[in-house]
Scaffold this active site. Structure first.
Site, PDB file in Angstrom:
ATOM      1  N   PRO A   1      -3.891   0.797  18.916  1.00  0.00           N
ATOM      2  CA  PRO A   1      -3.707   0.241  17.574  1.00  0.00           C
ATOM      3  C   PRO A   1      -3.769   1.254  16.426  1.00  0.00           C
ATOM      4  CG  PRO A   1      -5.894  -0.273  18.384  1.00  0.00           C
ATOM      5  CD  PRO A   1      -5.181   0.412  19.500  1.00  0.00           C
TER       6      PRO A   1
ATOM      7  N   TYR B   1      -9.016   6.024   7.352  1.00  0.00           N
ATOM      8  CA  TYR B   1      -9.097   6.427   8.759  1.00  0.00           C
ATOM      9  C   TYR B   1     -10.062   7.603   8.797  1.00  0.00           C
ATOM     10  CZ  TYR B   1      -4.821   3.751   9.882  1.00  0.00           C
ATOM     11  OH  TYR B   1      -3.882   2.763  10.074  1.00  0.00           O
TER      12      TYR B   1
ATOM     13  N   HIS C   1       0.857  -1.203   0.000  1.00  0.00           N
ATOM     14  CA  HIS C   1       0.000   0.000   0.000  1.00  0.00           C
ATOM     15  C   HIS C   1       0.882   1.237   0.000  1.00  0.00           C
ATOM     16  CE1 HIS C   1      -4.157  -1.580   1.392  1.00  0.00           C
ATOM     17  NE2 HIS C   1      -3.526  -2.498   0.693  1.00  0.00           N
TER      18      HIS C   1
ATOM     19  N   TYR D   1       4.390   6.442   9.664  1.00  0.00           N
ATOM     20  CA  TYR D   1       3.517   5.297   9.359  1.00  0.00           C
ATOM     21  C   TYR D   1       4.296   4.187   8.667  1.00  0.00           C
ATOM     22  CZ  TYR D   1      -0.987   3.045   8.355  1.00  0.00           C
ATOM     23  OH  TYR D   1      -2.053   2.174   8.323  1.00  0.00           O
TER      24      TYR D   1
ATOM     25  N   LYS E   1       1.447   0.170  15.132  1.00  0.00           N
ATOM     26  CA  LYS E   1       2.875   0.123  15.454  1.00  0.00           C
ATOM     27  C   LYS E   1       3.273  -1.093  16.299  1.00  0.00           C
ATOM     28  CE  LYS E   1       4.871   3.533  13.485  1.00  0.00           C
ATOM     29  NZ  LYS E   1       4.651   2.932  12.181  1.00  0.00           N
TER      30      LYS E   1
HETATM   31  C1  PHB Z   1      -5.824  -3.849  10.711  1.00  0.00           C
HETATM   32  O1  PHB Z   1      -6.022  -4.071   9.520  1.00  0.00           O
HETATM   33  O2  PHB Z   1      -6.067  -4.710  11.578  1.00  0.00           O
HETATM   34  C2  PHB Z   1      -5.297  -2.530  11.138  1.00  0.00           C
HETATM   35  C3  PHB Z   1      -4.846  -1.647  10.162  1.00  0.00           C
HETATM   36  C4  PHB Z   1      -4.364  -0.414  10.557  1.00  0.00           C
HETATM   37  C5  PHB Z   1      -4.354  -0.046  11.875  1.00  0.00           C
HETATM   38  C6  PHB Z   1      -4.797  -0.935  12.856  1.00  0.00           C
HETATM   39  C7  PHB Z   1      -5.267  -2.173  12.484  1.00  0.00           C
HETATM   40  O3  PHB Z   1      -3.912   1.182  12.217  1.00  0.00           O
END
Ligand code: PHB
Length: 390
Positions: free
Chosen positions: A291, A202, A74, A383, A295
């Site tokens: 989460p 997000y 990605h 990130y 990280k």
């Molecule tokens: C996930 O796909 O489980 C996931 C992706 C990004 C995050 C947290 C969890 O920031």
């Protein structure tokens, strides 16, 4: 008589398994213990984003080929707020990327690699305590699934045994750590449906945060902000889709049967001590992050890369410098990741007490990031992950 090994690793999660793999490549033997069964370890659902450095280590050291063949690269994420989506382009800002490859797949690859290499890997063996931490021969006292006690004496004991670490007691006693709890959690679902978006979204919405993530062309992972006390059965499937949909205005989610639900608590923690004598902590045993920035596992991998260099110098070259410096060196990255996870969390979630000022300030903060080259670059850099040995 205790058994002997060079490095006793408690915990067969990503940190413990990767450490045994990297040590083996340096010719250093280890024993890995875990109280769980192999099936429990491989089916624990965790986050799915790997930093570029994590992917490079897994691939270059032949811990996983599938990360590149099955994992999806990605090159950006979307931040959505105030009715609009804004793409953060990692390739454009920092020339890096992340991979969507679930943690339990990483675990399967690591277990397969370790078993193929003849690793001494023991499931269903519960470490009870660590003795003689201050000596050059620390000892793990453990119990197997038949109730037999075993003792393993090592040059170094590593606690890679997660946030409920048993080894932490030997390292930091009651000294605890820096801790913050958040007034919200994530309600996570896995569903059978095609992806609703090509990249992760997000979303900061007036109803609270949501994250639209993926697992595969057929399975999707989504989360929404909820009260930490929420019961996983509190909602019907229809209600779950309604909540998720209301939090990503502008996208019509592709719905499908929901086959897994969980509530993830949000905690930030860094242990005051990461090492005592020859006993050291890595990964979630030493620190946890909320989460939001994905990280957790990436930070565990970074600890393990540093510790491998330190153990190599200590055990093969008799040089203690890197091992002594390990906690301070590791903490530099840990606190950067703590800050990033805290920042993403606070910027994107609705605080229970938020008033109009707080809401508008948050939108101002998000605009400052997406409308600034430097803001987008900072987010991309953090990130996709800082260099592993820094
Ligand atoms: C996930 O796909 O489980 C996931 C992706 C990004 C995050 C947290 C969890 O920031």
């Amino acid at each position: 008589m205790p058994e002997r090994t060079r490095v006793a690793i408690i915990g067969a999660g990503p940190a413990g398994l990767l450490l045994s793999h990297l040590l083996d490549q340096r010719g250093i033997a280890s024993v890995v213990l875990d109280s769980r069964t192999l099936e429990e370890i491989e089916t624990t659902i965790r986050a799915g984003i790997l930093e570029q450095g994590t992917v490079e280590i897994l691939h270059e050291t032949k811990a996983s080929d599938r990360v590149l063949t099955v994992g999806q690269r990605h090159e950006g994420i979307e931040l959505r707020f105030d009715g609009e989506g804004h793409r953060i382009d990692f390739a454009d800002t920092v020339g890096r990327a992340v991979w969507l490859y679930p943690q339990h797949e990483v675990l399967k690859d690591l277990v397969a690699a370790r078993l193929a290499a003849g690793q001494d890997l023991r499931f269903g063996v519960r470490a009870e305590r660590v003795e003689d931490a201050d000596s050059i021969r620390p000892r793990v006292i453990a119990k197997d699934s038949d109730g037999n006690t075993l003792q393993i004496q090592a040059d170094v004991v590593v606690g890679a045994d997660g946030s409920r670490s048993v080894v932490r007691e030997a390292v930091s006693g009651t000294s605890g750590g820096h801790f913050r709890e958040y007034p919200f959690a994530w309600f996570g679902i896995l569903c059978e449906a095609p992806p609703s978006a090509q990249e992760l979204i997000y979303s900061n919405s007036p109803n609270g945060f949501a994250l639209i993530s993926q697992r595969s062309p057929e399975v999707q992972r989504m989360y929404f902000q909820c009260d930490p006390e929420t019961d996983t059965e509190a909602y019907t499937e229809g209600q779950l889709w309604e909540i998720l949909q209301s939090r990503v205005p502008g996208t019509t989610l592709k719905e499908g049967p929901i086959f897994q639900r969980d509530v993830l608590r949000f905690r930030s923690f860094v242990a005051h001590e990461m090492r005592r004598g020859r006993v050291v902590l890595v990964g979630d045993a030493a620190h946890t992050v909320p989460p939001t920035g994905a990280k957790g596992m990436n930070l565990a991998v970074a600890d393990v890369v540093l510790l491998t260099d330190a153990l190599h110098a200590l055990l093969l070259d008799n040089d203690e410098t890197l091992f002594d410096a390990f906690p301070d060196t590791a903490r530099r990255r840990i606190w950067k990741a703590q800050h990033f996870s805290w920042w993403m969390t606070n910027m994107l979630h609705l605080q229970p007490e938020a008033n109009g000022f707080d809401r508008m300030r948050q939108i101002g903060e998000l605009r400052s990031v997406v409308e600034s080259t430097a803001g987008r670059a900072y987010l991309s850099e953090a990130y996709t992950g800082w260099p592993l040995r820094c």
